[in-house]
Design a protein around this motif. Structure first.
Motif, PDB file in Angstrom:
ATOM      1  N   MET A 111      -3.019  10.479  18.650  1.00 26.36           N
ATOM      2  CA  MET A 111      -2.778  11.730  17.931  1.00 26.36           C
ATOM      3  C   MET A 111      -2.537  11.459  16.438  1.00 26.36           C
ATOM      4  SD  MET A 111      -2.508  15.049  18.158  1.00 26.36           S
ATOM      5  CE  MET A 111      -1.703  16.484  17.465  1.00 26.36           C
ATOM      6  N   TYR A 112      -1.789  10.372  16.156  1.00 29.11           N
ATOM      7  CA  TYR A 112      -1.486  10.092  14.753  1.00 29.11           C
ATOM      8  C   TYR A 112      -2.740   9.723  13.983  1.00 29.11           C
ATOM      9  CZ  TYR A 112       0.338   8.050  10.527  1.00 29.11           C
ATOM     10  OH  TYR A 112       0.568   7.761   9.209  1.00 29.11           O
ATOM     11  N   GLN A 113      -3.665   9.018  14.636  1.00 26.29           N
ATOM     12  CA  GLN A 113      -4.918   8.695  13.974  1.00 26.29           C
ATOM     13  C   GLN A 113      -5.636   9.971  13.542  1.00 26.29           C
ATOM     14  OE1 GLN A 113      -6.824   6.616  17.137  1.00 26.29           O
ATOM     15  NE2 GLN A 113      -5.831   4.647  16.720  1.00 26.29           N
ATOM     16  N   LYS A 114      -5.678  10.949  14.427  1.00 26.09           N
ATOM     17  CA  LYS A 114      -6.363  12.206  14.136  1.00 26.09           C
ATOM     18  C   LYS A 114      -5.621  12.995  13.061  1.00 26.09           C
ATOM     19  CE  LYS A 114      -8.220  12.263  18.814  1.00 26.09           C
ATOM     20  NZ  LYS A 114      -8.158  12.848  20.155  1.00 26.09           N
ATOM     21  N   LYS A 115      -4.304  12.936  13.130  1.00 28.21           N
ATOM     22  CA  LYS A 115      -3.510  13.606  12.092  1.00 28.21           C
ATOM     23  C   LYS A 115      -3.782  12.994  10.723  1.00 28.21           C
ATOM     24  CE  LYS A 115       1.254  14.187  10.492  1.00 28.21           C
ATOM     25  NZ  LYS A 115       0.945  15.369   9.692  1.00 28.21           N
ATOM     26  N   MET A 116      -3.896  11.672  10.688  1.00 26.82           N
ATOM     27  CA  MET A 116      -4.152  10.992   9.420  1.00 26.82           C
ATOM     28  C   MET A 116      -5.531  11.349   8.876  1.00 26.82           C
ATOM     29  SD  MET A 116      -3.611   6.976   8.539  1.00 26.82           S
ATOM     30  CE  MET A 116      -3.839   6.360   6.863  1.00 26.82           C
ATOM     31  N   ILE A 117      -6.516  11.504   9.770  1.00 28.53           N
ATOM     32  CA  ILE A 117      -7.861  11.913   9.327  1.00 28.53           C
ATOM     33  C   ILE A 117      -7.804  13.290   8.674  1.00 28.53           C
ATOM     34  CG2 ILE A 117     -10.173  12.533  10.118  1.00 28.53           C
ATOM     35  CD1 ILE A 117      -9.803  10.405  12.345  1.00 28.53           C
ATOM     36  N   ILE A 118      -7.092  14.225   9.308  1.00 30.28           N
ATOM     37  CA  ILE A 118      -6.964  15.588   8.756  1.00 30.28           C
ATOM     38  C   ILE A 118      -6.170  15.562   7.458  1.00 30.28           C
ATOM     39  CG2 ILE A 118      -6.043  17.894   9.153  1.00 30.28           C
ATOM     40  CD1 ILE A 118      -8.505  17.342  10.783  1.00 30.28           C
ATOM     41  N   ASP A 119      -5.040  14.847   7.450  1.00 28.45           N
ATOM     42  CA  ASP A 119      -4.195  14.802   6.251  1.00 28.45           C
ATOM     43  C   ASP A 119      -4.941  14.193   5.070  1.00 28.45           C
ATOM     44  OD1 ASP A 119      -2.141  15.991   7.600  1.00 28.45           O
ATOM     45  OD2 ASP A 119      -1.028  14.133   7.979  1.00 28.45           O
ATOM     46  N   ASN A 120      -5.688  13.118   5.328  1.00 27.12           N
ATOM     47  CA  ASN A 120      -6.433  12.484   4.233  1.00 27.12           C
ATOM     48  C   ASN A 120      -7.576  13.359   3.752  1.00 27.12           C
ATOM     49  OD1 ASN A 120      -4.759  10.309   4.305  1.00 27.12           O
ATOM     50  ND2 ASN A 120      -6.303   8.808   4.876  1.00 27.12           N
ATOM     51  N   SER A 121      -8.158  14.157   4.660  1.00 32.96           N
ATOM     52  CA  SER A 121      -9.242  15.042   4.230  1.00 32.96           C
ATOM     53  C   SER A 121      -8.727  16.086   3.236  1.00 32.96           C
ATOM     54  CB  SER A 121      -9.882  15.742   5.434  1.00 32.96           C
ATOM     55  OG  SER A 121      -9.037  16.746   5.965  1.00 32.96           O
ATOM     56  N   LYS A 122      -7.443  16.416   3.319  1.00 36.86           N
ATOM     57  CA  LYS A 122      -6.845  17.352   2.352  1.00 36.86           C
ATOM     58  C   LYS A 122      -6.848  16.772   0.945  1.00 36.86           C
ATOM     59  CE  LYS A 122      -3.675  19.183   5.873  1.00 36.86           C
ATOM     60  NZ  LYS A 122      -2.248  19.320   6.247  1.00 36.86           N
ATOM     61  N   LEU A 123      -6.909  15.441   0.862  1.00 33.75           N
ATOM     62  CA  LEU A 123      -6.942  14.752  -0.425  1.00 33.75           C
ATOM     63  C   LEU A 123      -8.352  14.296  -0.778  1.00 33.75           C
ATOM     64  CD1 LEU A 123      -3.766  12.554   0.118  1.00 33.75           C
ATOM     65  CD2 LEU A 123      -3.916  14.671  -1.179  1.00 33.75           C
ATOM     66  N   ASN A 124      -9.334  14.818  -0.037  1.00 31.34           N
ATOM     67  CA  ASN A 124     -10.740  14.473  -0.250  1.00 31.34           C
ATOM     68  C   ASN A 124     -10.998  12.990   0.033  1.00 31.34           C
ATOM     69  OD1 ASN A 124     -13.354  15.218  -0.779  1.00 31.34           O
ATOM     70  ND2 ASN A 124     -13.179  15.136  -3.002  1.00 31.34           N
ATOM     71  N   ILE A 125     -10.303  12.449   1.022  1.00 28.93           N
ATOM     72  CA  ILE A 125     -10.499  11.065   1.463  1.00 28.93           C
ATOM     73  C   ILE A 125     -11.236  11.113   2.800  1.00 28.93           C
ATOM     74  CG2 ILE A 125      -9.368   8.929   2.182  1.00 28.93           C
ATOM     75  CD1 ILE A 125      -7.061   9.649   0.331  1.00 28.93           C
ATOM     76  N   GLY A 126     -12.359  10.413   2.883  1.00 31.35           N
ATOM     77  CA  GLY A 126     -13.207  10.469   4.060  1.00 31.35           C
ATOM     78  C   GLY A 126     -12.705   9.623   5.212  1.00 31.35           C
ATOM     79  N   ALA A 127     -13.427   9.698   6.342  1.00 30.09           N
ATOM     80  CA  ALA A 127     -13.005   9.031   7.573  1.00 30.09           C
ATOM     81  C   ALA A 127     -13.054   7.510   7.455  1.00 30.09           C
ATOM     82  CB  ALA A 127     -13.885   9.499   8.737  1.00 30.09           C
ATOM     83  N   THR A 128     -14.063   6.975   6.765  1.00 27.51           N
ATOM     84  CA  THR A 128     -14.189   5.518   6.649  1.00 27.51           C
ATOM     85  C   THR A 128     -13.027   4.928   5.875  1.00 27.51           C
ATOM     86  OG1 THR A 128     -16.599   5.686   6.714  1.00 27.51           O
ATOM     87  CG2 THR A 128     -15.666   3.659   5.834  1.00 27.51           C
ATOM     88  N   LYS A 129     -12.686   5.536   4.756  1.00 24.87           N
ATOM     89  CA  LYS A 129     -11.559   5.038   3.970  1.00 24.87           C
ATOM     90  C   LYS A 129     -10.249   5.238   4.729  1.00 24.87           C
ATOM     91  CE  LYS A 129     -11.795   5.283  -0.460  1.00 24.87           C
ATOM     92  NZ  LYS A 129     -11.817   5.729  -1.871  1.00 24.87           N
ATOM     93  N   THR A 130     -10.137   6.331   5.479  1.00 29.04           N
ATOM     94  CA  THR A 130      -8.952   6.569   6.302  1.00 29.04           C
ATOM     95  C   THR A 130      -8.782   5.466   7.337  1.00 29.04           C
ATOM     96  OG1 THR A 130      -9.112   8.967   6.005  1.00 29.04           O
ATOM     97  CG2 THR A 130      -7.834   8.189   7.883  1.00 29.04           C
ATOM     98  N   TYR A 131      -9.905   5.037   7.929  1.00 34.98           N
ATOM     99  CA  TYR A 131      -9.873   3.950   8.917  1.00 34.98           C
ATOM    100  C   TYR A 131      -9.289   2.680   8.278  1.00 34.98           C
ATOM    101  CZ  TYR A 131     -11.622   0.427  12.205  1.00 34.98           C
ATOM    102  OH  TYR A 131     -11.723  -0.623  13.086  1.00 34.98           O
ATOM    103  N   ARG A 132      -9.731   2.358   7.076  1.00 35.06           N
ATOM    104  CA  ARG A 132      -9.224   1.158   6.402  1.00 35.06           C
ATOM    105  C   ARG A 132      -7.736   1.307   6.077  1.00 35.06           C
ATOM    106  NH1 ARG A 132     -13.924   1.801   2.610  1.00 35.06           N
ATOM    107  NH2 ARG A 132     -15.728   0.853   3.640  1.00 35.06           N
ATOM    108  N   MET A 133      -7.336   2.497   5.655  1.00 35.34           N
ATOM    109  CA  MET A 133      -5.922   2.735   5.345  1.00 35.34           C
ATOM    110  C   MET A 133      -5.061   2.614   6.597  1.00 35.34           C
ATOM    111  SD  MET A 133      -6.420   5.965   2.725  1.00 35.34           S
ATOM    112  CE  MET A 133      -4.663   6.220   2.485  1.00 35.34           C
ATOM    113  N   TYR A 134      -5.578   3.133   7.703  1.00 33.69           N
ATOM    114  CA  TYR A 134      -4.822   3.070   8.962  1.00 33.69           C
ATOM    115  C   TYR A 134      -4.660   1.614   9.414  1.00 33.69           C
ATOM    116  CZ  TYR A 134      -3.196   4.382  13.602  1.00 33.69           C
ATOM    117  OH  TYR A 134      -2.430   4.539  14.733  1.00 33.69           O
ATOM    118  N   LYS A 135      -5.708   0.827   9.199  1.00 31.36           N
ATOM    119  CA  LYS A 135      -5.632  -0.602   9.541  1.00 31.36           C
ATOM    120  C   LYS A 135      -4.514  -1.272   8.764  1.00 31.36           C
ATOM    121  CE  LYS A 135      -6.956  -4.835   7.812  1.00 31.36           C
ATOM    122  NZ  LYS A 135      -6.887  -5.376   6.429  1.00 31.36           N
ATOM    123  N   GLU A 136      -4.358  -0.930   7.489  1.00 31.27           N
ATOM    124  CA  GLU A 136      -3.277  -1.510   6.691  1.00 31.27           C
ATOM    125  C   GLU A 136      -1.908  -1.065   7.190  1.00 31.27           C
ATOM    126  OE1 GLU A 136      -3.613  -3.788   4.413  1.00 31.27           O
ATOM    127  OE2 GLU A 136      -5.792  -3.784   4.652  1.00 31.27           O
TER     128      GLU A 136
END
Length: 612
Positions: A1-26
Motif C-alpha cells: 500500500m505504501y508503494q502505491k501511496k508513494m506513486i500517487i504522492d510523487n505524481s503530485k510533484l510531477n515525479i514519474g513512476a520510474t524515479k519514484t521506484y528509485r526513491m523508494y529503493k533508497e
C-alpha cells in the motif's frame, strides 16, 4: 500500500513512476527490499489513469462538490454540454477568498498552458501578500480563449469575492480579454503587464539590425569592434545600448506623463525608430501600461511587480504536465497551493517571533518595526535612512494654513514638494510613493523628523502590509467563514500524524541495533494482529486507487471529458521556412574553422567537408 501511496504522492510533484521506484529503493535500503519491480510501479500509475478514464470530468467536478460540502467557504461553478463536455470551471476556496479581501487591491490574470491533457487553459488569479510573495485568489480552466469565456470567468470571480472589485487587474493584450473586461467590471481598471510588453521589445525592433544610431548619440559604453566583427558585435552593442535607454524611460516611476512622452520621443528619434509599427502601437496605448499615467492611483505601484504572474506560471508548471488528467491536475494544484501557503505561514511565524535590527534611534522606526512584516519594514527602513542621511531642505512657505516644503535629495537633480497640514500632520509628496505602494516616502519622513514627530500617523500604516493582515475579518460572508478556512479532512490529518510518528520513531532507533529489532518486531506483530482480524478483508485495486486519489468513478458518465482544445498556447511543429527564418535571425558568431562571423560553428562548418 505504501508503494502505491508513494506513486500517487510523487505524481503530485510531477515525479514519474520510474524515479519514484528509485526513491523508494533508497528509502528501504536496496532493490531487494522494494518488493516490486519498476514495471509494477509503472503499471500502477497506468492503472490509475485507466481507472479515471472517461470519468475524468465527473470525478473532477465530484471532488469540487465534496470540497463545497466540507467547507461552506468553498466556491465553484462549471459549464458543460453534451457535445463538448466540460467547458469551463472556476473555483476559489475559503483561504483564497480571505486572502483576496486582505490583498486584492491589484490582481494579475494570466494564462498558463500545458497543465492538462485536454489543452484547457489554466488561469490563476494572483496577487501580492504582506510579505511581497505571490498569493492565489482563485483559478479557472477554459477550453476557449474568447470573450464569452472571459466574461464567464470574470463574473464567477466577482461573484466569489462578494462583488468586491480590485483597483487594477493586470492582463496581457488579448483582444478577447479586452472586449470582455468592461462587460463585467465597473470600477476596476484593466492594465497591461509591463513585463509582457517589454519582453517582446528585442524581437519587435529586429534584434539590433533595425536600430540606427545617429551621429549625435552619446555612444559611451559601446564596445570597440574589429571590422570583421561589425555584423554581429556592433548589432549587439546597438541593441544593448538601446535597451538601456528605453528601459530607463519606461521603468522610471517618478516621471510625469509629459516627461515620459519627451523621453520616449528622444529615444525613438535617437535610434531612428519612428517608423517601427510595434513601438508606435504600444506608445498609443501608453495609458494602459506606463506607470506615469496612473502613479497616483492607490497601490498602482504593485502593477510593476506583476512579473510575478510569470513566476507563478512557472511555479504551477513545475507541478503539472501536459499529460495530466483533470483529477491529477487537481491533486497537483492542491500540492502547489499548500506549498505556497506553508511558505506564508512560516513567514508569519518568523515575523511573530523576531524583530528586525534598527539603524536609527528615531522612535518612529522602532514603533513601525513592531507592526510591519519584516520585508516591508526593511523597505520602510530604506526610506528612514534616506530621510536621515541624504535628504535636505531647500525652501518652505505657509499659505492658507498649509505648509509647502521643498525637499532635496543627494544624487538626484529634481526636488520634491511636500504639502503638510501642521495641525494633523497629513502630508502629500510629489513623488507619490504612498499612493503607489502604501509606504510613506523619505521626503515626508524628513519633514516629520524636522518637526520632531516621533509617531507615524495611523493613516500611513496600511493594514495590508502589517503582520496582522492575513487575519482580516470578512463581513460579507457568514460568521462560520473564518472557521471553515482551516477545515480539512480529519482522516488526512490523522494519516499525516501517523507517517510523522513513523519517521520520527525510525530516526530515534536507527543508531542502536536492538532498538531497530524491537521496532520491527512490534510493527510485524501489530500488522499480524490486523491481518488476523475477522472483519479484515483486502482492498481491491479500484478501492486502493479511490482511497489514494480521494474520489471514485461514478457508475455512468454524466459529464463528458473535454474535447482537446485548440488554443493559442498549443504547441505545433514549425515549418522549414519558419526554421530558416529563425536561423537567419540568430546572432552571428565567429567560426573557429573558417574564421568568419556566421550562423554555424566549427562542428558543422562547410569548410570542414572541403578539407576532408
Amino acid at each position: 500500500m505504501y508503494q502505491k501511496k508513494m506513486i500517487i504522492d510523487n505524481s503530485k510533484l510531477n515525479i514519474g513512476a520510474t524515479k519514484t521506484y528509485r526513491m523508494y529503493k533508497e528509502k528501504v535500503g536496496g532493490y531487494e527490499n522494494v518488493g516490486a519491480t519498476v514495471g509494477d510501479f509503472k503499471n500502477f500509475a497506468r492503472d490509475v489513469r485507466a481507472y479515471i478514464g472517461e470519468h475524468d470530468a465527473d470525478m473532477f467536478i465530484s471532488t469540487l462538490s465534496r470540497q463545497k460540502e466540507m467547507n461552506s467557504g468553498f466556491f465553484f461553478d462549471y459549464v458543460a454540454n453534451a457535445k463538448e463536455g466540460l467547458h469551463r470551471v472556476f473555483w476559489a476556496d475559503a483561504l483564497c477568498r480571505r486572502n483576496y479581501f486582505a490583498f486584492g487591491d491589484v490582481v494579475s490574470f494570466d494564462a498558463t498552458y500545458g497543465t492538462n491533457m485536454y489543452n484547457l487553459v489554466f488561469y490563476p488569479f494572483t496577487g501580492i501578500d504582506h510579505h511581497k510573495r505571490s498569493v492565489i485568489f482563485g483559478a479557472a480552466l477554459t477550453s476557449r480563449e474568447n470573450d464569452n469565456s472571459f466574461v464567464w470567468v470574470f463574473e464567477k470571480f466577482k461573484q466569489a469575492m462578494g462583488n468586491k472589485e480590485p483597483n487594477f487587474i493586470i492582463t496581457d493584450q488579448d483582444p478577447a480579454m479586452k472586449k470582455a473586461f468592461p462587460k463585467v467590471f465597473n470600477d476596476a481598471q484593466q492594465k497591461f503587464c509591463m513585463w509582457h510588453i517589454m519582453g517582446k521589445l528585442t524581437d519587435k525592433v529586429g534584434k539590433g539590425k533595425d536600430i540606427q544610431i545617429t551621429n549625435s548619440t552619446d555612444t559611451e559604453g559601446l564596445e570597440e569592434s574589429e571590422p570583421n566583427d561589425m555584423v554581429g558585435i556592433a548589432e549587439r552593442n546597438k541593441e544593448k545600448y538601446f535597451l538601456k535607454k528605453i528601459n530607463a524611460c519606461v521603468w522610471d516611476k517618478e516621471l510625469e506623463p509629459q516627461e515620459f512622452v519627451d523621453k520616449w520621443n528622444e529615444v525613438i528619434q535617437e535610434f531612428n525608430l519612428q517608423q517601427n509599427k510595434w513601438l508606435n502601437d504600444i506608445f498609443n496605448i501608453k495609458e494602459s501600461w506606463i506607470p506615469a499615467y496612473f502613479k497616483e492611483k492607490p497601490m498602482a505601484g504593485l502593477i510593476s511587480t506583476t512579473q510575478r504572474s510569470e513566476s507563478q506560471n512557472s511555479f504551477f508548471g513545475n507541478f503539472n504536465s501536459p499529460c495530466a488528467t483533470l483529477v491529477e491536475f487537481w491533486l497537483r494544484f492542491q500540492t502547489a497551493v499548500q506549498q505556497q501557503r506553508h511558505a506564508q505561514s512560516s513567514l508569519n511565524k518568523d515575523n511573530d517571533t523576531s524583530y528586525p535590527q534598527l539603524i536609527t534611534p528615531w522612535p518612529i522606526e522602532a514603533s513601525v518595526s513592531k507592526v510591519y512584516t519584516h520585508v516591508i519594514f526593511y523597505l520602510f527602513q530604506e526610506e528612514v535612512s534616506a530621510a536621515c542621511f541624504t535628504c535636505g531642505h531647500a525652501r518652505s512657505e505657509i499659505r492658507d494654513g498649509m505648509e509647502y516644503i521643498t525637499v532635496t535629495e543627494d544624487r538626484k537633480k529634481k526636488n520634491y514638494e511636500v504639502t503638510l497640514d501642521p495641525m494633523t500632520f497629513d502630508a502629500i509628496c510629489s513623488c507619490s510613493l504612498f499612493e503607489r505602494v502604501g509606504l510613506i516616502c523619505r521626503h515626508v519622513l524628513w519633514v516629520y523628523k524636522a518637526k520632531h514627530l516621533n509617531k507615524l500617523p495611523d493613516k500611513y500604516i496600511l493594514t495590508r502590509w502589517t503582520k496582522e493582515a492575513h487575519k482580516s475579518h470578512i463581513h460579507e460572508f457568514d460568521e462560520n467563514f473564518p472557521k471553515d478556512c482551516g477545515k480539512v479532512e480529519m482522516k488526512q490529518i490523522k494519516l499525516g500524524e501517523l507517517w510523522n510518528e513513523i519517521y520520527t520513531t525510525i530516526g530515534l532507533v536507527e543508531e542502536r541495533d536492538e532498538d531497530i529489532d524491537a521496532l520491527i518486531e512490534n510493527l510485524r506483530g501489530f500488522k499480524k494482529s490486523i491481518k488476523s482480524g475477522e472483519d479484515n478483508t483486502s482492498m481491491t485495486k479500484d478501492q486502493v486507487i479511490q482511497e489514494l486519489i480521494g474520489c471514485s468513478a461514478p457508475n455512468e458518465v454524466t459529464i463528458k471529458v473535454p474535447e482537446k482544445a485548440n488554443n493559442k498556447g498549443r504547441k505545433r511543429l514549425k515549418s522549414v521556412k519558419e526554421k530558416t527564418i529563425e536561423k537567419q535571425q540568430k546572432p552571428l558568431r565567429r567560426c573557429r574553422l573558417c574564421k568568419k562571423m556566421v550562423n554555424h560553428d566549427a562542428r558543422n562548418c562547410p569548410y570542414r567537408s572541403q578539407q576532408t
